[in-house]
Design a protein around this motif. Structure first.
Motif, PDB file in Angstrom:
ATOM      1  N   THR A  63       0.226 -17.717 -32.715  1.00 46.25           N
ATOM      2  CA  THR A  63      -0.453 -18.996 -32.853  1.00 46.25           C
ATOM      3  C   THR A  63       0.476 -20.093 -32.342  1.00 46.25           C
ATOM      4  N   THR A 101      -4.663 -26.290 -31.444  1.00 47.37           N
ATOM      5  CA  THR A 101      -4.201 -24.958 -31.850  1.00 47.37           C
ATOM      6  C   THR A 101      -4.726 -23.927 -30.859  1.00 47.37           C
ATOM      7  N   ARG A 128      -9.032 -16.993 -35.652  1.00 47.09           N
ATOM      8  CA  ARG A 128      -9.683 -18.259 -35.988  1.00 47.09           C
ATOM      9  C   ARG A 128      -8.878 -18.989 -37.055  1.00 47.09           C
ATOM     10  N   PRO A 129      -8.499 -20.234 -36.838  1.00 44.52           N
ATOM     11  CA  PRO A 129      -7.757 -20.973 -37.872  1.00 44.52           C
ATOM     12  C   PRO A 129      -8.724 -21.522 -38.934  1.00 44.52           C
ATOM     13  N   ASP A 130      -8.187 -22.061 -40.004  1.00 41.90           N
ATOM     14  CA  ASP A 130      -9.039 -22.627 -41.058  1.00 41.90           C
ATOM     15  C   ASP A 130      -9.871 -23.789 -40.519  1.00 41.90           C
ATOM     16  N   GLU A 131      -9.235 -24.622 -39.682  1.00 46.89           N
ATOM     17  CA  GLU A 131      -9.935 -25.765 -39.093  1.00 46.89           C
ATOM     18  C   GLU A 131     -10.164 -25.475 -37.613  1.00 46.89           C
ATOM     19  N   VAL A 132     -11.417 -25.576 -37.174  1.00 43.01           N
ATOM     20  CA  VAL A 132     -11.690 -25.217 -35.774  1.00 43.01           C
ATOM     21  C   VAL A 132     -11.914 -26.434 -34.873  1.00 43.01           C
ATOM     22  N   TRP A 173      -9.375 -26.274 -32.222  1.00 42.99           N
ATOM     23  CA  TRP A 173      -8.988 -24.905 -31.845  1.00 42.99           C
ATOM     24  C   TRP A 173      -9.452 -24.580 -30.434  1.00 42.99           C
TER      25      TRP A 173
END
Lengths: 380, 48
Positions: free
Chosen positions: A278, A333, A338-342, A345
C-alpha cells in the motif's frame, strides 16, 4: 499514445496538396480540448483548443507550404510544413454520462476541402517482403515527396551515396549498397531503441519528467505553438535522435506546455511498485494546471488500465467526492486491497504497476521544476 | 568502405525513421482505419 480515460480522441489525416481545407470548431462552453497538428516529420506545428485559441467557435484555413492565396475574413491560416498532416484531437470527458456531449462536439468539428480536384495523397510504395529494403524504399519516395525543414536539407543530402535520394528504387542498388542498407537498418534501429530505453529525461523523486521529449520542432511555429528556446532541443544531433525515439515511444505526443505527463515505477525506497503493498501520494498542493490533472493506473509490463471493483481507472481534480485536506492538498492511496476509505483510492493490480500523472495545460511551476512532485510513499 | 556506408545508413535510419513511421501510421488510419474507426480515405493510395 497511452490509453487514458480522461479524454476522447478525434483523428484526421489531412492533405492540402490540392488546395486549402477549412477547419471549423464549435463553442465548447469552456470544456478542455486540443487539436494537435503534426506534420509528416512528426513536428507539432500548430494547436487549436482551449489553451491555444480558446473555447469559442473558430475557423481555420489549413494550407500547403507554398500557398499564397487570400484567406476568408475571420479565418486563421495554418500553414502545413508538409502537404499531409495528422490532427490528433483530445476532448476532456467526465465519465459515461458525459459522452453524448463530447460526441456532439466531435460531430460539430468539421474539415471541408475547398479545392475542386482530388489531393495528391501519399505515393504508394509496393512492398517486396524485404523489411529493410522496403523501409528504405518508402524513405526514398516519401522524403522526396515531403521535403524536410530547410535546416535538415544538407543532412539529408549527405545520405545520397546510399541510393535513397535518386530516381532508382533501392531494390535496384548494387549489392554493396544493399548490404549497407540492411546493416544500417539494424544498427539505426538499435540506436533508436537504445535511446528510448536509456531516456534523457530527468528523474525527480522517482518521477520521470518527460517535459522535453517532443521539443524537436525548431522551424514551424503556427498558431498555438511556442517559439521558445526552452522548448527546442538546441543540439542538432540530439534533436534528430530524440525525434526518432519520441516517434517510436510516443508517436504524436504533445509538447509539455499543452499536456505534461510524468510516470514512476518506484517507491520512496527505490523499490518497484507492486499492488501487494500500500502506498500514498500526497499532492500538497495539487498540480497547478489551467486544464485538469489526473493520476491513471497501469499494469506492468502491458500498460493496460486495471479492472477493479469500483470501476476507477484514474483519480484527479474531476473525481466526484475527492477528499482534500484543510490546506487543499490531496493524499491518494494506491493498493490492490480496498482501504477503509475509498474516496481517494486508486486501485492497483496484484502485481507491478506504473502510475502516470497527466497535467493538462500545466502552469510554469510544473515545467520549470518549482512545483516538485513528492515520491510515492510505501506505508505497508 | 562497406562499414562507412553501413554507418551512414544507420545515421540515415535515425534521421528518416520518424517520416516513414508517421506516414505508415497516417496511411493506416486513413485507408484501413483503426479499431472500430473506418479509414477516412477509402480507396486512396496505400502501401501494398
Amino acid at each position: 499514445m497511452t490509453i487514458n480515460n480522461d479524454t476522447l480522441y478525434s483523428m484526421a489525416q489531412v492533405d492540402v496538396s490540392a488546395g486549402p481545407v477549412r477547419l471549423d470548431v464549435p463553442d465548447t462552453g469552456g470544456r478542455y480540448y486540443v487539436l494537435q497538428l503534426v506534420d509528416a516529420w512528426t513536428d507539432n506545428f500548430a494547436y487549436v483548443g482551449k489553451r491555444a485559441t480558446g473555447t469559442g467557435p473558430g475557423t481555420f484555413l489549413l494550407v500547403a507550404p507554398g500557398w499564397d492565396g487570400n484567406a476568408p475574413e475571420g479565418s486563421t491560416v495554418i500553414r502545413f510544413p508538409t502537404d499531409v498532416a495528422s490532427i490528433v484531437g483530445r476532448w476532456a470527458v467526465d465519465g459515461p454520462d458525459d459522452l453524448p456531449a463530447v460526441h456532439a462536439l466531435q460531430d460539430a468539428t468539421t474539415l471541408t476541402p475547398l479545392a475542386d480536384r482530388p489531393a495528391a495523397g501519399v505515393p504508394p510504395v509496393p512492398g517486396s517482403g524485404d523489411e529493410a529494403l522496403d523501409f528504405w524504399e518508402r524513405y526514398r519516395v516519401w522524403s522526396r515527396r515531403f521535403p524536410p525543414a530547410e535546416r535538415d536539407r544538407d543532412r539529408q543530402a549527405r545520405f545520397a551515396p546510399l541510393g535513397v535520394a535518386g530516381d532508382a528504387p533501392v531494390h535496384d542498388a548494387d549489392e554493396a549498397v544493399q548490404r549497407a542498407l540492411r546493416d544500417g537498418y539494424a544498427r539505426g534501429r538499435a540506436v533508436v531503441e537504445g535511446t528510448l530505453r536509456s531516456g534523457s529525461s530527468p528523474v525527480v523523486n522517482g518521477w520521470h519528467l518527460t517535459f522535453h521529449a517532443f521539443d524537436y520542432n525548431a522551424d514551424f511555429f503556427e498558431v498555438g505553438t511556442r517559439d521558445d528556446p526552452s522548448f527546442v532541443i538546441a543540439d542538432p544531433e540530439q534533436r534528430v535522435v530524440e525525434r526518432a525515439a519520441a516517434a517510436l515511444g510516443g508517436l504524436w505526443g504533445n509538447h509539455a506546455y499543452e499536456a505534461a505527463y510524468v510516470m514512476t515505477y518506484v517507491d520512496d525506497q527505490g523499490e518497484p511498485l507492486t499492488g501487494e503493498r500500500t502506498y500514498t501520494l500526497t499532492l500538497a498542493p495539487p498540480p497547478p494546471v489551467d486544464g485538469f490533472w489526473s493520476l491513471t493506473m497501469y499494469d506492468v509490463p502491458h500498460y493496460f488500465l486495471v479492472p477493479n471493483e469500483i470501476d476507477r481507472y484514474s483519480i484527479g481534480d474531476r473525481t466526484p467526492g475527492l477528499s482534500l485536506d484543510a490546506a487543499g492538498g490531496v493524499t491518494i492511496t494506491m493498493s490492490q486491497a480496498r482501504p477503509d476509505e475509498v474516496a481517494n483510492w486508486l486501485p492497483a493490480p496484484a502485481g507491478a504497476f506504473r502510475p502516470v500523472l497527466r497535467m493538462y495545460v500545466p502552469r510554469p511551476a510544473v515545467l520549470d521544476g518549482t512545483y516538485e512532485l513528492p515520491p510515492v510513499v510505501r506505508v505497508r | 568502405m562497406d562499414d562507412d556506408l553501413g554507418r551512414l545508413a544507420a545515421q540515415c535510419y535515425v534521421y528518416g525513421f520518424p517520416l516513414v513511421f508517421d506516414l505508415d501510421q497516417l496511411l493506416r488510419y486513413a485507408t484501413t482505419g483503426v479499431g472500430a474507426v473506418p479509414g477516412s480515405w477509402p480507396g486512396r493510395t496505400t502501401r501494398s
